[in-house]
Write a protein that holds these residues in place. Structure first.
Motif, mmCIF file in Angstrom:
data_model
loop_
_atom_site.group_PDB
_atom_site.id
_atom_site.type_symbol
_atom_site.label_atom_id
_atom_site.label_comp_id
_atom_site.label_asym_id
_atom_site.label_seq_id
_atom_site.Cartn_x
_atom_site.Cartn_y
_atom_site.Cartn_z
ATOM 1 N N ALA A 24 -7.670 -1.304 0.179
ATOM 2 C CA ALA A 24 -6.756 -2.448 0.291
ATOM 3 C C ALA A 24 -6.315 -2.979 -1.073
ATOM 4 O O ALA A 24 -5.520 -3.920 -1.138
ATOM 5 C CB ALA A 24 -7.397 -3.561 1.115
ATOM 6 N N GLU A 25 -6.796 -2.395 -2.160
ATOM 7 C CA GLU A 25 -6.259 -2.752 -3.481
ATOM 8 C C GLU A 25 -4.910 -2.073 -3.722
ATOM 9 O O GLU A 25 -4.227 -2.381 -4.693
ATOM 10 C CB GLU A 25 -7.249 -2.384 -4.591
ATOM 11 C CG GLU A 25 -8.495 -3.246 -4.611
ATOM 12 C CD GLU A 25 -9.281 -3.117 -5.907
ATOM 13 O OE1 GLU A 25 -8.670 -3.054 -6.979
ATOM 14 O OE2 GLU A 25 -10.522 -3.055 -5.825
ATOM 15 N N THR A 26 -4.543 -1.133 -2.868
ATOM 16 C CA THR A 26 -3.236 -0.495 -3.021
ATOM 17 C C THR A 26 -2.163 -1.353 -2.344
ATOM 18 O O THR A 26 -2.465 -2.200 -1.492
ATOM 19 C CB THR A 26 -3.207 0.915 -2.386
ATOM 20 O OG1 THR A 26 -3.185 0.789 -0.958
ATOM 21 C CG2 THR A 26 -4.392 1.746 -2.819
ATOM 22 N N ASP A 27 -0.910 -1.090 -2.717
ATOM 23 C CA ASP A 27 0.169 -1.906 -2.156
ATOM 24 C C ASP A 27 0.495 -1.539 -0.710
ATOM 25 O O ASP A 27 1.452 -2.081 -0.137
ATOM 26 C CB ASP A 27 1.413 -1.872 -3.047
ATOM 27 C CG ASP A 27 1.988 -0.475 -3.227
ATOM 28 O OD1 ASP A 27 1.549 0.462 -2.527
ATOM 29 O OD2 ASP A 27 2.894 -0.324 -4.080
ATOM 30 N N ALA A 28 -0.330 -0.674 -0.129
ATOM 31 C CA ALA A 28 -0.227 -0.436 1.314
ATOM 32 C C ALA A 28 -0.778 -1.630 2.092
ATOM 33 O O ALA A 28 -0.485 -1.795 3.278
ATOM 34 C CB ALA A 28 -0.988 0.832 1.701
ATOM 35 N N ALA A 29 -1.560 -2.444 1.408
ATOM 36 C CA ALA A 29 -2.116 -3.659 2.012
ATOM 37 C C ALA A 29 -1.347 -4.868 1.480
ATOM 38 O O ALA A 29 -0.826 -4.836 0.366
ATOM 39 C CB ALA A 29 -3.595 -3.776 1.670
ATOM 40 N N PRO A 30 -1.280 -5.942 2.244
ATOM 41 C CA PRO A 30 -0.466 -7.104 1.851
ATOM 42 C C PRO A 30 -0.826 -7.686 0.484
ATOM 43 O O PRO A 30 0.051 -8.104 -0.258
ATOM 44 C CB PRO A 30 -0.736 -8.121 2.969
ATOM 45 C CG PRO A 30 -1.231 -7.326 4.117
ATOM 46 C CD PRO A 30 -1.893 -6.107 3.565
ATOM 47 N N GLU A 31 -2.100 -7.723 0.136
ATOM 48 C CA GLU A 31 -2.532 -8.326 -1.131
ATOM 49 C C GLU A 31 -2.733 -7.291 -2.232
ATOM 50 O O GLU A 31 -3.097 -7.650 -3.355
ATOM 51 C CB GLU A 31 -3.851 -9.095 -0.920
ATOM 52 C CG GLU A 31 -3.816 -10.149 0.177
ATOM 53 C CD GLU A 31 -2.896 -11.304 -0.166
ATOM 54 O OE1 GLU A 31 -2.830 -11.678 -1.344
ATOM 55 O OE2 GLU A 31 -2.223 -11.810 0.759
ATOM 56 N N GLY A 32 -2.508 -6.024 -1.923
ATOM 57 C CA GLY A 32 -2.791 -4.971 -2.898
ATOM 58 C C GLY A 32 -1.717 -4.850 -3.968
ATOM 59 O O GLY A 32 -0.581 -5.299 -3.798
ATOM 60 N N SER A 33 -2.070 -4.240 -5.087
ATOM 61 C CA SER A 33 -1.135 -4.114 -6.204
ATOM 62 C C SER A 33 -0.935 -2.676 -6.678
ATOM 63 O O SER A 33 0.124 -2.336 -7.197
ATOM 64 C CB SER A 33 -1.628 -4.963 -7.381
ATOM 65 O OG SER A 33 -2.884 -4.497 -7.837
ATOM 66 N N ILE A 34 -1.917 -1.837 -6.533
ATOM 67 C CA ILE A 34 -1.830 -0.478 -7.080
ATOM 68 C C ILE A 34 -0.803 0.323 -6.277
ATOM 69 O O ILE A 34 -0.902 0.389 -5.048
ATOM 70 C CB ILE A 34 -3.192 0.239 -6.978
ATOM 71 C CG1 ILE A 34 -4.319 -0.604 -7.575
ATOM 72 C CG2 ILE A 34 -3.122 1.608 -7.657
ATOM 73 C CD1 ILE A 34 -5.702 -0.145 -7.143
ATOM 74 N N PRO A 35 0.183 0.926 -6.942
ATOM 75 C CA PRO A 35 1.143 1.742 -6.188
ATOM 76 C C PRO A 35 0.427 2.847 -5.409
ATOM 77 O O PRO A 35 -0.253 3.694 -6.003
ATOM 78 C CB PRO A 35 2.046 2.314 -7.283
ATOM 79 C CG PRO A 35 1.927 1.347 -8.420
ATOM 80 C CD PRO A 35 0.514 0.850 -8.378
ATOM 81 N N GLU A 76 -0.790 -4.093 -15.315
ATOM 82 C CA GLU A 76 -0.871 -5.361 -14.570
ATOM 83 C C GLU A 76 -1.264 -5.149 -13.110
ATOM 84 O O GLU A 76 -1.665 -6.096 -12.431
ATOM 85 C CB GLU A 76 0.457 -6.111 -14.640
ATOM 86 C CG GLU A 76 0.845 -6.540 -16.052
ATOM 87 C CD GLU A 76 -0.196 -7.457 -16.695
ATOM 88 O OE1 GLU A 76 -0.835 -8.226 -15.960
ATOM 89 O OE2 GLU A 76 -0.378 -7.379 -17.924
ATOM 90 N N LYS A 77 -1.127 -3.919 -12.647
ATOM 91 C CA LYS A 77 -1.410 -3.635 -11.237
ATOM 92 C C LYS A 77 -2.659 -2.778 -11.059
ATOM 93 O O LYS A 77 -2.940 -2.316 -9.961
ATOM 94 C CB LYS A 77 -0.205 -2.914 -10.608
ATOM 95 C CG LYS A 77 1.050 -3.744 -10.598
ATOM 96 C CD LYS A 77 2.210 -2.981 -9.980
ATOM 97 C CE LYS A 77 3.450 -3.864 -9.902
ATOM 98 N NZ LYS A 77 4.593 -3.162 -9.285
ATOM 99 N N ARG A 78 -3.388 -2.549 -12.139
ATOM 100 C CA ARG A 78 -4.534 -1.627 -12.080
ATOM 101 C C ARG A 78 -5.641 -2.176 -11.178
ATOM 102 O O ARG A 78 -5.679 -3.369 -10.875
ATOM 103 C CB ARG A 78 -5.048 -1.321 -13.492
ATOM 104 C CG ARG A 78 -5.742 -2.461 -14.187
ATOM 105 C CD ARG A 78 -5.804 -2.169 -15.679
ATOM 106 N NE ARG A 78 -6.671 -3.083 -16.409
ATOM 107 C CZ ARG A 78 -6.367 -4.328 -16.730
ATOM 108 N NH1 ARG A 78 -5.221 -4.850 -16.351
ATOM 109 N NH2 ARG A 78 -7.213 -5.075 -17.414
ATOM 110 N N SER A 79 -6.566 -1.306 -10.845
ATOM 111 C CA SER A 79 -7.626 -1.643 -9.884
ATOM 112 C C SER A 79 -8.681 -2.560 -10.493
ATOM 113 O O SER A 79 -8.795 -2.689 -11.719
ATOM 114 C CB SER A 79 -8.308 -0.352 -9.417
ATOM 115 O OG SER A 79 -9.080 0.192 -10.476
ATOM 116 N N SER A 80 -9.493 -3.126 -9.626
ATOM 117 C CA SER A 80 -10.636 -3.922 -10.098
ATOM 118 C C SER A 80 -11.600 -3.035 -10.879
ATOM 119 O O SER A 80 -12.242 -3.495 -11.829
ATOM 120 C CB SER A 80 -11.350 -4.573 -8.907
ATOM 121 O OG SER A 80 -11.826 -3.578 -8.014
ATOM 122 N N THR A 81 -11.694 -1.783 -10.503
ATOM 123 C CA THR A 81 -12.576 -0.849 -11.210
ATOM 124 C C THR A 81 -12.145 -0.743 -12.669
ATOM 125 O O THR A 81 -12.978 -0.770 -13.580
ATOM 126 C CB THR A 81 -12.522 0.536 -10.536
ATOM 127 O OG1 THR A 81 -12.783 0.371 -9.149
ATOM 128 C CG2 THR A 81 -13.523 1.495 -11.145
#
Ligand code: SF4
Length: 125
Positions: A24-35, A76-81
């Motif tokens: 859900a960190e990907t932009d497939a989820a509403p709050e996600g950012s990672i392409p 700016e869109k990278r993962s929490s990892t």
């Protein structure tokens, strides 16, 4: 005062480890950012950056030459990892995985704890 980061001349971590995170960190989820198109699915709940689940390892978002000059194309869109991976010595903390990644790319180790491990302020009585 901020410390000078060695990361812009390194990039070894982005080219050594599998960079995985909750899908859900990907932009497939509403709050996600990672392409999402830069990721691949590892398990039903875990995704990783494309290029990091293989050998040789190199994140698809990493630009430049490891050990010379690099930058993250999705910084700016990278993962929490990615955000939570500190460089060895950052804020006086060790990160042996950082050292391991650098060694894997033939880069010299970073100095340990330049601020000293766990400095305790001395209060005069
Ligand atoms: S997303 Fe950016 S910071 Fe994260 S592994 Fe890839 S290049 Fe490195």
């Amino acid at each position: 005062m901020s410390q000078a980061s060695p990361c812009l001349n390194c990039g070894a971590c982005c080219a050594t480890f599998r960079v995985s995170f909750y899908w859900a960190e990907t932009d497939a989820a509403p709050e996600g950012s990672i392409p999402q198109h830069l990721t691949e699915q590892v398990t039903p709940h875990i995704s990783c950056m494309r290029g990091t689940n293989q050998k040789p390892t190199r994140c698809v978002a990493l630009l430049g030459e490891v050990g010379e000059a690099v930058r993250c194309s999705i910084y700016e869109k990278r993962s929490s990892t990615c955000r939570e991976f500190i460089w060895h010595g950052e804020n006086g903390q060790d990160n042996l995985d950082c050292q391991r990644a650098r060694a894997a790319h033939g880069l010299p180790p970073l100095p340990s704890n330049p601020q000293g491990p766990g400095l305790i302020p001395i209060i005069a009585a």
